[in-house]
Design an enzyme around this catalytic site. Structure first.
Site, PDB file in Angstrom:
ATOM      1  CB  CYS A 234      -1.017  -0.033   1.142  1.00 49.62           C
ATOM      2  SG  CYS A 234      -2.377   1.106   0.832  1.00 49.62           S
TER       3      CYS A 234
ATOM      4  CG  HIS B  78      -4.146  -2.864   3.200  1.00 45.61           C
ATOM      5  ND1 HIS B  78      -2.948  -2.789   3.858  1.00 45.61           N
ATOM      6  CD2 HIS B  78      -4.489  -1.589   2.920  1.00 45.61           C
ATOM      7  CE1 HIS B  78      -2.571  -1.527   3.976  1.00 45.61           C
ATOM      8  NE2 HIS B  78      -3.490  -0.774   3.410  1.00 45.61           N
TER       9      HIS B  78
ATOM     10  CD  GLU C   5      -1.830  -6.070   4.924  1.00 45.52           C
ATOM     11  OE1 GLU C   5      -1.886  -6.450   3.737  1.00 45.52           O
ATOM     12  OE2 GLU C   5      -1.781  -4.857   5.241  1.00 45.52           O
TER      13      GLU C   5
HETATM   14  C1  LIG Z   1      -2.517   3.842   2.166  1.00 46.90           C
HETATM   15  C2  LIG Z   1      -2.170   2.822   3.178  1.00 46.90           C
HETATM   16  O1  LIG Z   1      -1.052   2.403   3.291  1.00 46.90           O
HETATM   17  S1  LIG Z   1      -3.400   2.328   4.168  1.00 46.90           S
HETATM   18  C3  LIG Z   1      -2.579   1.865   5.606  1.00 46.90           C
HETATM   19  C4  LIG Z   1      -2.983   2.677   6.739  1.00 46.90           C
HETATM   20  N1  LIG Z   1      -4.129   2.077   7.350  1.00 46.90           N
HETATM   21  C5  LIG Z   1      -4.374   2.283   8.602  1.00 46.90           C
HETATM   22  O2  LIG Z   1      -3.626   2.930   9.263  1.00 46.90           O
HETATM   23  C6  LIG Z   1      -5.603   1.679   9.145  1.00 46.90           C
HETATM   24  C7  LIG Z   1      -5.712   1.813  10.631  1.00 46.90           C
HETATM   25  N2  LIG Z   1      -5.539   3.201  11.060  1.00 46.90           N
HETATM   26  C8  LIG Z   1      -6.434   3.831  11.783  1.00 46.90           C
HETATM   27  O3  LIG Z   1      -7.500   3.285  12.075  1.00 46.90           O
HETATM   28  C9  LIG Z   1      -6.120   5.238  12.189  1.00 46.90           C
HETATM   29  O4  LIG Z   1      -5.008   5.711  11.472  1.00 46.90           O
HETATM   30  C10 LIG Z   1      -5.859   5.382  13.707  1.00 46.90           C
HETATM   31  C11 LIG Z   1      -7.113   5.052  14.467  1.00 46.90           C
HETATM   32  C12 LIG Z   1      -4.795   4.390  14.161  1.00 46.90           C
HETATM   33  C13 LIG Z   1      -5.396   6.783  14.008  1.00 46.90           C
HETATM   34  O5  LIG Z   1      -6.241   7.687  13.352  1.00 46.90           O
HETATM   35  P1  LIG Z   1      -6.398   9.269  13.691  1.00 46.90           P
HETATM   36  O6  LIG Z   1      -6.924   9.468  15.048  1.00 46.90           O
HETATM   37  O7  LIG Z   1      -7.155   9.860  12.561  1.00 46.90           O
HETATM   38  O8  LIG Z   1      -4.996   9.898  13.576  1.00 46.90           O
HETATM   39  P2  LIG Z   1      -3.726   9.846  14.530  1.00 46.90           P
HETATM   40  O9  LIG Z   1      -3.236  11.255  14.580  1.00 46.90           O
HETATM   41  O10 LIG Z   1      -3.913   9.157  15.836  1.00 46.90           O
HETATM   42  O11 LIG Z   1      -2.789   8.902  13.667  1.00 46.90           O
HETATM   43  C14 LIG Z   1      -2.385   9.147  12.387  1.00 46.90           C
HETATM   44  C15 LIG Z   1      -1.093   8.457  12.153  1.00 46.90           C
HETATM   45  O12 LIG Z   1      -0.363   9.170  11.177  1.00 46.90           O
HETATM   46  C16 LIG Z   1       0.859   9.593  11.731  1.00 46.90           C
HETATM   47  N3  LIG Z   1       1.280  10.848  11.164  1.00 46.90           N
HETATM   48  C17 LIG Z   1       0.588  11.990  11.084  1.00 46.90           C
HETATM   49  N4  LIG Z   1       1.361  12.945  10.507  1.00 46.90           N
HETATM   50  C18 LIG Z   1       2.549  12.357  10.221  1.00 46.90           C
HETATM   51  C19 LIG Z   1       3.749  12.784   9.600  1.00 46.90           C
HETATM   52  N5  LIG Z   1       3.905  14.022   9.135  1.00 46.90           N
HETATM   53  N6  LIG Z   1       4.738  11.907   9.464  1.00 46.90           N
HETATM   54  C20 LIG Z   1       4.624  10.648   9.905  1.00 46.90           C
HETATM   55  N7  LIG Z   1       3.523  10.169  10.494  1.00 46.90           N
HETATM   56  C21 LIG Z   1       2.498  11.034  10.650  1.00 46.90           C
HETATM   57  C22 LIG Z   1       0.580   9.696  13.200  1.00 46.90           C
HETATM   58  O13 LIG Z   1       1.764   9.793  13.946  1.00 46.90           O
HETATM   59  C23 LIG Z   1      -0.204   8.418  13.388  1.00 46.90           C
HETATM   60  O14 LIG Z   1       0.589   7.261  13.233  1.00 46.90           O
HETATM   61  P3  LIG Z   1       1.373   6.511  14.407  1.00 46.90           P
HETATM   62  O15 LIG Z   1       0.396   5.894  15.313  1.00 46.90           O
HETATM   63  O16 LIG Z   1       2.225   5.523  13.657  1.00 46.90           O
HETATM   64  O17 LIG Z   1       2.215   7.534  15.096  1.00 46.90           O
HETATM   65  N1  LIG Z   2      -6.507   2.472   5.270  1.00 45.22           N
HETATM   66  C1  LIG Z   2      -6.369   3.804   5.768  1.00 45.22           C
HETATM   67  C2  LIG Z   2      -6.341   4.807   4.679  1.00 45.22           C
HETATM   68  C3  LIG Z   2      -5.602   6.031   5.092  1.00 45.22           C
HETATM   69  O1  LIG Z   2      -4.292   6.009   4.613  1.00 45.22           O
HETATM   70  C4  LIG Z   2      -7.464   4.078   6.755  1.00 45.22           C
HETATM   71  O2  LIG Z   2      -8.643   3.950   6.432  1.00 45.22           O
HETATM   72  O3  LIG Z   2      -7.120   4.421   7.861  1.00 45.22           O
END
Ligand SMILES: CC(=O)SCCNC(=O)CCNC(=O)[C@H](O)C(C)(C)COP(=O)(O)OP(=O)(O)OC[C@H]1O[C@@H](n2cnc3c(N)ncnc32)[C@H](O)[C@@H]1OP(=O)(O)O
Ligand SMILES: N[C@@H](CCO)C(=O)O
EC number: 2.3.1.31
Length: 309
Positions: A142, A235, A237
């Site tokens: 991803c 994804h 996984e």
């Molecule tokens: C496109 C893809 O690859 S999809 C893969 C990503 N998928 C997922 O993350 C699915 C699961 N994730 C989630 O459900 C959400 O992200 C949550 C619940 C964990 C957190 O969501 P939110 O409350 O909206 O945001 P929150 O501010 O807590 O987290 C955002 C993440 O981005 C990170 N982030 C934000 N800005 C930056 C930045 N400039 N540089 C690096 N990381 C950043 C945050 O640190 C946090 O990640 P971390 O836990 O590794 O530190």
């Molecule tokens: N899979 C992610 C997309 C954001 O990068 C989410 O829904 O949190």
């Protein structure tokens, strides 16, 4: 696992033409076996969930796999405890003198910012550069795939009008490719992203081959011809309920989010989602680990050649 049959058996030639792995008796007798060294660069926020998902898939082969979990030194994780990271994770500094048979670079929820705005971009670039000399095959997922395509080949990501969210149907672009061995003609994979890479950008890079696409979700899998890098935009996984958790999370926050496509039975979010991508995920990781890591990595990792892209 390879099958060992007499060279002259008719099935031997037929299966070899289909890329079914047939091992000669000589090679079977001389093959040395050792545990595979696999690094997981875990950039996902909920790291324990992702570790479990990836280890479940990497553990589904008869091969012994030693895993190193890697975190970013230049980023403090908000959503995974420092205790967990301290106990189980290493940083690049700890492993940079080591060599690995395989490395997984996960997704990350940072796809809507420019790569250079990601706090750990420089560190990740260092890791991706190092992977050319110190890792035999790297499997990018991803955002990890977008990052790898951008870093190694200058391929951009583009914002989507609407989040690509759901379980999408895919087809193969290359017949009898070892990474897709045993796949059905069509198969299903979750996507959950706001950005995409364009097919023609990948087609314009001579080192890259597109392996699978989805009419709706675009390019799903690409690799270098030598199999030293795989780029997977979905994804596979994800657990049964991962998209549901993302959907309810956004709904509860009042964010604009549509129902994940082709996921809840009857599009009714009170129903348990159907798990339609599990066999695909197992086969994808199995094939990568078997054909692109175990069978091809040097027994002595000190003999690893730099990647020629
Ligand atoms: C496109 C893809 O690859 S999809 C893969 C990503 N998928 C997922 O993350 C699915 C699961 N994730 C989630 O459900 C959400 O992200 C949550 C619940 C964990 C957190 O969501 P939110 O409350 O909206 O945001 P929150 O501010 O807590 O987290 C955002 C993440 O981005 C990170 N982030 C934000 N800005 C930056 C930045 N400039 N540089 C690096 N990381 C950043 C945050 O640190 C946090 O990640 P971390 O836990 O590794 O530190
Ligand atoms: N899979 C992610 C997309 C954001 O990068 C989410 O829904 O949190």
């Amino acid at each position: 696992m390879p099958i060992k049959i007499p060279d002259s058996l008719p099935a031997s030639r037929i299966l070899e033409n289909e890329n079914i792995f047939v091992m000669t008796e000589y090679r079977a007798l001389h093959q040395d076996i050792r545990p595979l060294q696999i690094a997981i660069v875990n950039l996902m926020p909920k790291k324990i969930e992702t570790e479990t998902q990836l280890l479940r898939l990497l553990g589904n082969t008869p091969l012994q796999v030693d895993v190193e979990l890697i975190q970013m030194k230049s980023h403090v994780s908000k959503n995974t405890s420092s205790e967990h990271l301290f106990k189980f994770y290493k940083t690049f500094d700890d492993i940079k003198d080591m060599r690995f048979d395989g490395m997984v670079i996960t997704g990350a929820p940072v796809e809507q910012m420019a790569f250079e705005e990601v706090e750990y971009w420089d560190e990740l670039c260092q890791i991706m550069e190092w992977s050319k000399t110190n890792v035999f095959s790297t499997f990018h997922i991803c955002w990890g795939a977008q990052a790898g395509l951008y870093y190694h080949y200058g391929i951009q990501k583009y914002p989507l009008k609407e989040k690509m969210f759901g379980i999408f149907q895919h087809r193969l672009c290359v017949e009898n490719h070892p990474i897709t061995r045993g796949f059905d003609e069509v198969f299903f994979v979750p996507h959950s992203r706001h950005t995409e890479v364009k097919r023609w950008d990948i087609e314009n890079v001579p080192e890259l081959e597109i392996l699978s696409v989805s009419e709706k979700a675009g390019v799903y899998a690409a690799s270098t011809y030598n199999g030293r890098q795989f780029f997977i935009t979905g994804h596979s996984e994800y657990d049964r309920d991962t998209l549901a958790n993302e959907y309810f999370r956004d709904l509860n926050k009042g964010l604009p989010i549509s129902l994940p496509e082709n996921y809840f039975p009857g599009n009714d979010p009170s129903q348990t989602p159907l798990y339609t991508w599990r066999s695909h995920a197992n086969l994808l990781f199995y094939n990568w680990l078997n054909y692109y890591v175990y069978q091809t990595t040097p027994y002595d990792l000190e003999q690893l050649d730099p990647k020629s892209e």
